[in-house]
Design a protein around this motif. Sequence first.
Motif, PDB file in Angstrom:
ATOM      1  N   PRO A 136       5.438   4.400  12.655  1.00  0.00           N
ATOM      2  CA  PRO A 136       4.609   4.287  11.451  1.00  0.00           C
ATOM      3  C   PRO A 136       5.360   4.786  10.223  1.00  0.00           C
ATOM      4  O   PRO A 136       6.118   5.756  10.297  1.00  0.00           O
ATOM      5  CB  PRO A 136       3.410   5.187  11.752  1.00  0.00           C
ATOM      6  N   GLU A 137       5.135   4.125   9.096  1.00  0.00           N
ATOM      7  CA  GLU A 137       5.787   4.522   7.852  1.00  0.00           C
ATOM      8  C   GLU A 137       4.933   5.554   7.111  1.00  0.00           C
ATOM      9  O   GLU A 137       3.708   5.532   7.213  1.00  0.00           O
ATOM     10  CB  GLU A 137       6.017   3.299   6.965  1.00  0.00           C
ATOM     11  N   PRO A 138       5.558   6.439   6.348  1.00  0.00           N
ATOM     12  CA  PRO A 138       4.800   7.468   5.621  1.00  0.00           C
ATOM     13  C   PRO A 138       3.753   6.850   4.687  1.00  0.00           C
ATOM     14  O   PRO A 138       4.030   5.876   3.982  1.00  0.00           O
ATOM     15  CB  PRO A 138       5.875   8.206   4.806  1.00  0.00           C
ATOM     16  N   GLY A 139       2.554   7.408   4.712  1.00  0.00           N
ATOM     17  CA  GLY A 139       1.503   6.981   3.815  1.00  0.00           C
ATOM     18  C   GLY A 139       0.861   5.648   4.139  1.00  0.00           C
ATOM     19  O   GLY A 139       0.031   5.155   3.371  1.00  0.00           O
ATOM     20  N   GLN A 140       1.204   5.055   5.287  1.00  0.00           N
ATOM     21  CA  GLN A 140       0.670   3.741   5.636  1.00  0.00           C
ATOM     22  C   GLN A 140      -0.472   3.861   6.650  1.00  0.00           C
ATOM     23  O   GLN A 140      -0.576   4.840   7.380  1.00  0.00           O
ATOM     24  CB  GLN A 140       1.775   2.847   6.190  1.00  0.00           C
ATOM     25  N   ASP A 141      -1.318   2.827   6.688  1.00  0.00           N
ATOM     26  CA  ASP A 141      -2.467   2.764   7.593  1.00  0.00           C
ATOM     27  C   ASP A 141      -2.317   1.571   8.521  1.00  0.00           C
ATOM     28  O   ASP A 141      -1.877   0.493   8.087  1.00  0.00           O
ATOM     29  CB  ASP A 141      -3.767   2.624   6.789  1.00  0.00           C
ATOM     30  N   TYR A 142      -2.725   1.748   9.782  1.00  0.00           N
ATOM     31  CA  TYR A 142      -2.540   0.709  10.794  1.00  0.00           C
ATOM     32  C   TYR A 142      -3.791   0.520  11.646  1.00  0.00           C
ATOM     33  O   TYR A 142      -4.417   1.496  12.065  1.00  0.00           O
ATOM     34  CB  TYR A 142      -1.376   1.084  11.733  1.00  0.00           C
ATOM     35  N   ASP A 143      -4.135  -0.739  11.891  1.00  0.00           N
ATOM     36  CA  ASP A 143      -5.147  -1.102  12.883  1.00  0.00           C
ATOM     37  C   ASP A 143      -4.429  -1.409  14.186  1.00  0.00           C
ATOM     38  O   ASP A 143      -3.434  -2.153  14.187  1.00  0.00           O
ATOM     39  CB  ASP A 143      -5.901  -2.375  12.462  1.00  0.00           C
ATOM     40  N   ILE A 144      -4.925  -0.864  15.307  1.00  0.00           N
ATOM     41  CA  ILE A 144      -4.336  -1.126  16.621  1.00  0.00           C
ATOM     42  C   ILE A 144      -5.450  -1.586  17.551  1.00  0.00           C
ATOM     43  O   ILE A 144      -6.483  -0.936  17.672  1.00  0.00           O
ATOM     44  CB  ILE A 144      -3.661   0.137  17.196  1.00  0.00           C
ATOM     45  N   PHE A 145      -5.233  -2.733  18.194  1.00  0.00           N
ATOM     46  CA  PHE A 145      -6.250  -3.309  19.070  1.00  0.00           C
ATOM     47  C   PHE A 145      -5.586  -4.217  20.092  1.00  0.00           C
ATOM     48  O   PHE A 145      -4.400  -4.527  19.981  1.00  0.00           O
ATOM     49  CB  PHE A 145      -7.288  -4.095  18.249  1.00  0.00           C
ATOM     50  N   MET A 146      -6.348  -4.628  21.097  1.00  0.00           N
ATOM     51  CA  MET A 146      -5.822  -5.560  22.082  1.00  0.00           C
ATOM     52  C   MET A 146      -6.193  -6.972  21.661  1.00  0.00           C
ATOM     53  O   MET A 146      -7.343  -7.253  21.352  1.00  0.00           O
ATOM     54  CB  MET A 146      -6.348  -5.276  23.482  1.00  0.00           C
ATOM     55  N   ASN A 147      -5.205  -7.843  21.643  1.00  0.00           N
ATOM     56  CA  ASN A 147      -5.431  -9.246  21.329  1.00  0.00           C
ATOM     57  C   ASN A 147      -5.191 -10.057  22.595  1.00  0.00           C
ATOM     58  O   ASN A 147      -4.538  -9.584  23.528  1.00  0.00           O
ATOM     59  CB  ASN A 147      -4.497  -9.702  20.203  1.00  0.00           C
ATOM     60  N   ASN A 148      -5.732 -11.261  22.645  1.00  0.00           N
ATOM     61  CA  ASN A 148      -5.523 -12.081  23.839  1.00  0.00           C
ATOM     62  C   ASN A 148      -5.573 -13.560  23.489  1.00  0.00           C
ATOM     63  O   ASN A 148      -6.149 -13.965  22.487  1.00  0.00           O
ATOM     64  CB  ASN A 148      -6.568 -11.760  24.913  1.00  0.00           C
TER      65      ASN A 148
END
Length: 198
Positions: free
Chosen positions: A152-164
Amino acid sequence: MFFRNAIGAIGAITLSAACTILPQPTHELTTETPDYDANVSARIRILTGNGAGGAFFRPGEACYKGLFERDDNKVVVGDGFWSAWKYSSRSITIGMPASPRKWMTVDGLEFKDLIREYVVPAGKPLTVAMTVSSSAGNYHSSCTPPATTFAPEPGQDYDIFMNNEGRRCWVEVRRIDGHGIDELTVQKLAPKCDASPK
């Protein structure tokens, strides 16, 4: 073959009807305010569910350990084994911008899904593993994609999920900002951690 498909279709229709008749599970929400320094940290939001899925991550690590191996660095997303028997879910938010995916927002959660938001070290590897399973009558399906890692990069936001897609599933990580950015983040397959003591 036709008979088996017909039975499967009837089971899916019955399950769908039951979901519309039964009251929806309770979605509890806790808001926390952890220390967050955008110069050295990032934030992640993970989608999983009680009883139908599981997720964990290892901050600062570029490898994964087996499900039953001792792992002091592992953060389990959820409320543990017994939460699968509750007809509810509990999400935790920390002030991340809203997800562009409605089903990853508190108001858009389905059945016993939940989201959890975390502050993680930036510029260091983060390994994520997820699994999902479902059952309806005699029908059972599950998918456990390989664990992945990214920094992850500083100050960044991430969504993490399972895709199919079809019979294939994978862990997906997308950088977001609440102003339209929703870009795929490059990940690598995470190797299994070395079993030798450090």
